[in-house]
Scaffold this motif. Structure first.
Motif, PDB file in Angstrom:
ATOM      1  N   PRO A  93      28.279 -54.934  65.868  1.00 58.08           N
ATOM      2  CA  PRO A  93      28.194 -54.299  64.547  1.00 58.08           C
ATOM      3  C   PRO A  93      26.745 -54.302  64.049  1.00 58.08           C
ATOM      4  O   PRO A  93      26.040 -55.308  64.170  1.00 58.08           O
ATOM      5  N   LEU A  94      26.311 -53.181  63.511  1.00 59.75           N
ATOM      6  CA  LEU A  94      24.924 -53.035  63.082  1.00 59.75           C
ATOM      7  C   LEU A  94      24.733 -53.496  61.641  1.00 59.75           C
ATOM      8  O   LEU A  94      25.656 -53.463  60.833  1.00 59.75           O
ATOM      9  N   ARG A  95      23.498 -53.955  61.351  1.00 54.15           N
ATOM     10  CA  ARG A  95      23.062 -54.275  59.983  1.00 54.15           C
ATOM     11  C   ARG A  95      23.837 -55.430  59.370  1.00 54.15           C
ATOM     12  O   ARG A  95      23.839 -55.598  58.156  1.00 54.15           O
ATOM     13  N   ARG A  96      24.466 -56.272  60.199  1.00 49.61           N
ATOM     14  CA  ARG A  96      25.273 -57.364  59.663  1.00 49.61           C
ATOM     15  C   ARG A  96      24.594 -58.724  59.783  1.00 49.61           C
ATOM     16  O   ARG A  96      24.946 -59.656  59.071  1.00 49.61           O
ATOM     17  N   PRO A 165      28.425 -79.059  69.726  1.00 50.95           N
ATOM     18  CA  PRO A 165      29.531 -78.090  69.831  1.00 50.95           C
ATOM     19  C   PRO A 165      30.165 -77.799  68.482  1.00 50.95           C
ATOM     20  O   PRO A 165      30.548 -78.704  67.741  1.00 50.95           O
ATOM     21  N   LEU A 166      30.295 -76.511  68.172  1.00 54.00           N
ATOM     22  CA  LEU A 166      30.806 -76.060  66.880  1.00 54.00           C
ATOM     23  C   LEU A 166      31.971 -75.104  67.051  1.00 54.00           C
ATOM     24  O   LEU A 166      32.036 -74.349  68.030  1.00 54.00           O
ATOM     25  N   ARG A 167      32.881 -75.119  66.107  1.00 52.90           N
ATOM     26  CA  ARG A 167      33.812 -74.014  65.889  1.00 52.90           C
ATOM     27  C   ARG A 167      33.322 -73.311  64.632  1.00 52.90           C
ATOM     28  O   ARG A 167      33.125 -73.964  63.588  1.00 52.90           O
ATOM     29  N   VAL A 168      33.121 -72.029  64.736  1.00 48.31           N
ATOM     30  CA  VAL A 168      32.586 -71.259  63.609  1.00 48.31           C
ATOM     31  C   VAL A 168      33.646 -70.285  63.121  1.00 48.31           C
ATOM     32  O   VAL A 168      34.184 -69.490  63.902  1.00 48.31           O
ATOM     33  N   LEU A 169      33.957 -70.364  61.852  1.00 46.48           N
ATOM     34  CA  LEU A 169      34.802 -69.368  61.199  1.00 46.48           C
ATOM     35  C   LEU A 169      33.862 -68.417  60.478  1.00 46.48           C
ATOM     36  O   LEU A 169      33.343 -68.711  59.398  1.00 46.48           O
ATOM     37  N   GLY A 170      33.603 -67.291  61.117  1.00 44.13           N
ATOM     38  CA  GLY A 170      32.704 -66.313  60.529  1.00 44.13           C
ATOM     39  C   GLY A 170      33.439 -65.405  59.561  1.00 44.13           C
ATOM     40  O   GLY A 170      34.651 -65.187  59.674  1.00 44.13           O
ATOM     41  N   PHE A 171      32.700 -64.857  58.619  1.00 48.47           N
ATOM     42  CA  PHE A 171      33.318 -63.960  57.644  1.00 48.47           C
ATOM     43  C   PHE A 171      32.255 -63.061  57.028  1.00 48.47           C
ATOM     44  O   PHE A 171      31.065 -63.381  57.008  1.00 48.47           O
ATOM     45  N   GLY A 172      32.703 -61.913  56.551  1.00 44.03           N
ATOM     46  CA  GLY A 172      31.827 -61.045  55.785  1.00 44.03           C
ATOM     47  C   GLY A 172      31.692 -61.603  54.386  1.00 44.03           C
ATOM     48  O   GLY A 172      32.700 -61.827  53.707  1.00 44.03           O
ATOM     49  N   SER A 173      30.477 -61.860  53.966  1.00 45.81           N
ATOM     50  CA  SER A 173      30.282 -62.526  52.677  1.00 45.81           C
ATOM     51  C   SER A 173      30.464 -61.603  51.484  1.00 45.81           C
ATOM     52  O   SER A 173      30.593 -62.065  50.355  1.00 45.81           O
ATOM     53  N   ALA A 174      30.481 -60.285  51.732  1.00 50.99           N
ATOM     54  CA  ALA A 174      30.780 -59.355  50.638  1.00 50.99           C
ATOM     55  C   ALA A 174      32.285 -59.332  50.417  1.00 50.99           C
ATOM     56  O   ALA A 174      33.043 -59.187  51.369  1.00 50.99           O
ATOM     57  N   PRO A 175      32.754 -59.507  49.192  1.00 50.89           N
ATOM     58  CA  PRO A 175      34.194 -59.500  48.940  1.00 50.89           C
ATOM     59  C   PRO A 175      34.835 -58.202  49.423  1.00 50.89           C
ATOM     60  O   PRO A 175      34.240 -57.124  49.336  1.00 50.89           O
ATOM     61  N   GLN A 255      26.745 -71.768  57.100  1.00 49.27           N
ATOM     62  CA  GLN A 255      25.520 -71.116  57.576  1.00 49.27           C
ATOM     63  C   GLN A 255      25.598 -69.640  57.249  1.00 49.27           C
ATOM     64  O   GLN A 255      26.682 -69.114  56.980  1.00 49.27           O
ATOM     65  N   ALA A 256      24.439 -68.996  57.251  1.00 51.13           N
ATOM     66  CA  ALA A 256      24.388 -67.586  56.878  1.00 51.13           C
ATOM     67  C   ALA A 256      23.346 -66.859  57.696  1.00 51.13           C
ATOM     68  O   ALA A 256      22.387 -67.453  58.197  1.00 51.13           O
ATOM     69  N   ALA A 257      23.543 -65.556  57.833  1.00 55.33           N
ATOM     70  CA  ALA A 257      22.498 -64.699  58.377  1.00 55.33           C
ATOM     71  C   ALA A 257      21.469 -64.495  57.282  1.00 55.33           C
ATOM     72  O   ALA A 257      21.804 -64.010  56.200  1.00 55.33           O
ATOM     73  N   HIS A 258      20.231 -64.879  57.544  1.00 61.13           N
ATOM     74  CA  HIS A 258      19.199 -64.778  56.520  1.00 61.13           C
ATOM     75  C   HIS A 258      18.692 -63.347  56.354  1.00 61.13           C
ATOM     76  O   HIS A 258      17.854 -63.082  55.495  1.00 61.13           O
ATOM     77  N   SER A 259      19.194 -62.425  57.181  1.00 62.42           N
ATOM     78  CA  SER A 259      18.897 -61.006  56.993  1.00 62.42           C
ATOM     79  C   SER A 259      20.147 -60.204  57.360  1.00 62.42           C
ATOM     80  O   SER A 259      20.112 -59.317  58.203  1.00 62.42           O
ATOM     81  N   GLY A 260      21.253 -60.545  56.723  1.00 62.91           N
ATOM     82  CA  GLY A 260      22.512 -59.862  56.983  1.00 62.91           C
ATOM     83  C   GLY A 260      23.553 -60.265  55.964  1.00 62.91           C
ATOM     84  O   GLY A 260      23.268 -61.004  55.020  1.00 62.91           O
ATOM     85  N   ASP A 261      24.794 -59.791  56.155  1.00 64.02           N
ATOM     86  CA  ASP A 261      25.845 -60.102  55.192  1.00 64.02           C
ATOM     87  C   ASP A 261      26.983 -60.902  55.824  1.00 64.02           C
ATOM     88  O   ASP A 261      28.091 -60.933  55.297  1.00 64.02           O
ATOM     89  N   ILE A 262      26.709 -61.565  56.952  1.00 58.51           N
ATOM     90  CA  ILE A 262      27.715 -62.437  57.546  1.00 58.51           C
ATOM     91  C   ILE A 262      27.349 -63.892  57.279  1.00 58.51           C
ATOM     92  O   ILE A 262      26.184 -64.241  57.102  1.00 58.51           O
ATOM     93  N   ALA A 263      28.371 -64.724  57.233  1.00 57.90           N
ATOM     94  CA  ALA A 263      28.186 -66.157  57.037  1.00 57.90           C
ATOM     95  C   ALA A 263      29.256 -66.875  57.852  1.00 57.90           C
ATOM     96  O   ALA A 263      30.146 -66.237  58.432  1.00 57.90           O
ATOM     97  N   GLY A 264      29.158 -68.186  57.924  1.00 55.15           N
ATOM     98  CA  GLY A 264      30.128 -68.925  58.698  1.00 55.15           C
ATOM     99  C   GLY A 264      30.376 -70.309  58.133  1.00 55.15           C
ATOM    100  O   GLY A 264      29.461 -70.960  57.617  1.00 55.15           O
ATOM    101  N   LEU A 265      31.625 -70.755  58.226  1.00 53.65           N
ATOM    102  CA  LEU A 265      31.965 -72.147  57.959  1.00 53.65           C
ATOM    103  C   LEU A 265      31.901 -72.879  59.297  1.00 53.65           C
ATOM    104  O   LEU A 265      32.485 -72.431  60.278  1.00 53.65           O
ATOM    105  N   LEU A 266      31.199 -74.002  59.319  1.00 55.25           N
ATOM    106  CA  LEU A 266      30.985 -74.756  60.550  1.00 55.25           C
ATOM    107  C   LEU A 266      31.947 -75.934  60.621  1.00 55.25           C
ATOM    108  O   LEU A 266      32.068 -76.698  59.664  1.00 55.25           O
ATOM    109  N   PHE A 267      32.600 -76.072  61.771  1.00 52.68           N
ATOM    110  CA  PHE A 267      33.525 -77.170  61.999  1.00 52.68           C
ATOM    111  C   PHE A 267      33.147 -77.885  63.296  1.00 52.68           C
ATOM    112  O   PHE A 267      32.558 -77.288  64.193  1.00 52.68           O
ATOM    113  N   ASP A 268      33.532 -79.141  63.386  1.00 57.50           N
ATOM    114  CA  ASP A 268      33.373 -79.902  64.624  1.00 57.50           C
ATOM    115  C   ASP A 268      34.366 -79.348  65.642  1.00 57.50           C
ATOM    116  O   ASP A 268      35.581 -79.438  65.455  1.00 57.50           O
TER     117      ASP A 268
END
Length: 300
Positions: A93-96, A165-175, A255-268
């Motif tokens: 996906p572009l621009r994310r 080692p991480l499990r990442v739950l990624g999500f679009g930060s825009a509602p 964590q977040a993309a510092h130049s995008g609109d995706i973010a993630g919750l980090l889990f062990d």
């Protein structure tokens, strides 16, 4: 000079999920912009390069100008003319904030290397990537975590090991559904205060310890702090709500993309309750209006 027997070179490149840490750091007595990338196996970029005898290098799709530039630079590095055809395909996906342009560049450099059986050192690939796209992420370093000067093409610090080692739950930060993304090139360069620069030095030290000891909790602290500092530049909507969701679900950080609109919750990743934690977090994000989710793990 490297030679080719007429075969097509093929390569693929990974993408990333934004940053664990991004800021300004001291290196050889000078402050450099630097970042630590979060690798992501959800998507990839594929490239093929076929040398030709005509006097030009073509690329498909034609708009992949950074990929073409990367192939030209790789050929020049090998002492070869810029003749041939480059093809690039991907599902990114572009621009994310997934680093699609860096994927284009690295796959293209890799295809040229493979066509001529002439591998380049990773440090050289990093330098060429920055030349091709002005600023590059650090996904070319696949076996270790590095603090990378993304506008200078050099490693500020090699932490010696992969991220824990991480499990990442990624999500679009825009509602709501997928957003329109972010025009990275339109973003002005971040300006950091002296206090923030001191904080980045502290976070660098904590990250070093997190990688060395494989401490996922410390890693989460670094990512959350970096995302918080980034709020002044590219704000994540409802950031405080996201932090509360992370705490309620038992995530180690955000964590977040510092130049995008995706973010993630980090889990062990190795937490026995990680499946239930991520399921609970998805429900909380959905209730808050963030309905676009995905999951992946890092190898550690």
């Amino acid at each position: 000079m490297s030679r080719n027997d007429g075969r097509t070179g093929r390569a693929s490149a990974p993408v990333h999920h934004g940053e664990i840490l991004q800021g300004v750091f001291s290196h050889k007595g000078i402050l450099h912009r630097g970042l630590v990338t979060l690798p992501c196996a959800l998507y990839s970029v594929r490239a093929s390069f076929t040398p030709g005898n005509d006097s030009s290098l073509t690329v498909f799709p034609r708009w992949k100008s950074k990929a073409k530039r990367a192939a030209e630079l790789a050929l020049a590095e090998l002492g070869l003319p810029a003749h041939g055809h480059l093809g690039v395909s991907d599902d990114v996906p572009l621009r994310r904030g997934f680093g699609s342009s860096t994927g284009d560049v690295l796959a293209s450099i890799g295809a040229v290397q493979e066509a001529f059986s002439s591998p380049l050192p990773t440090e050289t690939v990093a330098r060429l990537a920055v030349k091709a796209e002005r600023a590059s992420d650090s996904v070319m370093f696949t076996s270790t975590t590095v603090l990378f000067a993304h506008r200078d093409g050099e490693v500020i610090e090699d932490f010696g090991y992969p991220l824990p080692p991480l499990r990442v739950l990624g999500f679009g930060s825009a509602p709501g559904a997928a957003g329109d993304g972010v025009d990275t090139l339109a973003l002005p360069s971040a300006r950091y205060s002296p206090e923030e620069i001191r904080r980045f030095a502290e976070l660098r030290t904590v990250l070093r310890r997190a990688v060395l000891t494989k401490d996922v909790g410390l890693l989460g602290e670094v990512a959350t702090a970096s995302a918080r500092i980034n709020q002044r530049r590219l704000p994540i909507p409802w950031f405080e709500r996201i932090l509360s969701i992370a705490e309620e679900a038992g995530a180690v950080g955000v964590q977040a993309a510092h130049s995008g609109d995706i973010a993630g919750l980090l889990f062990d990743r190795d937490d026995l309750a990680v499946d239930s934690r991520t399921t609970h977090a998805q429900a909380l994000l959905r209730d808050a209006g963030m309905t676009e989710h995905w999951e992946f793990s890092t190898d550690g």
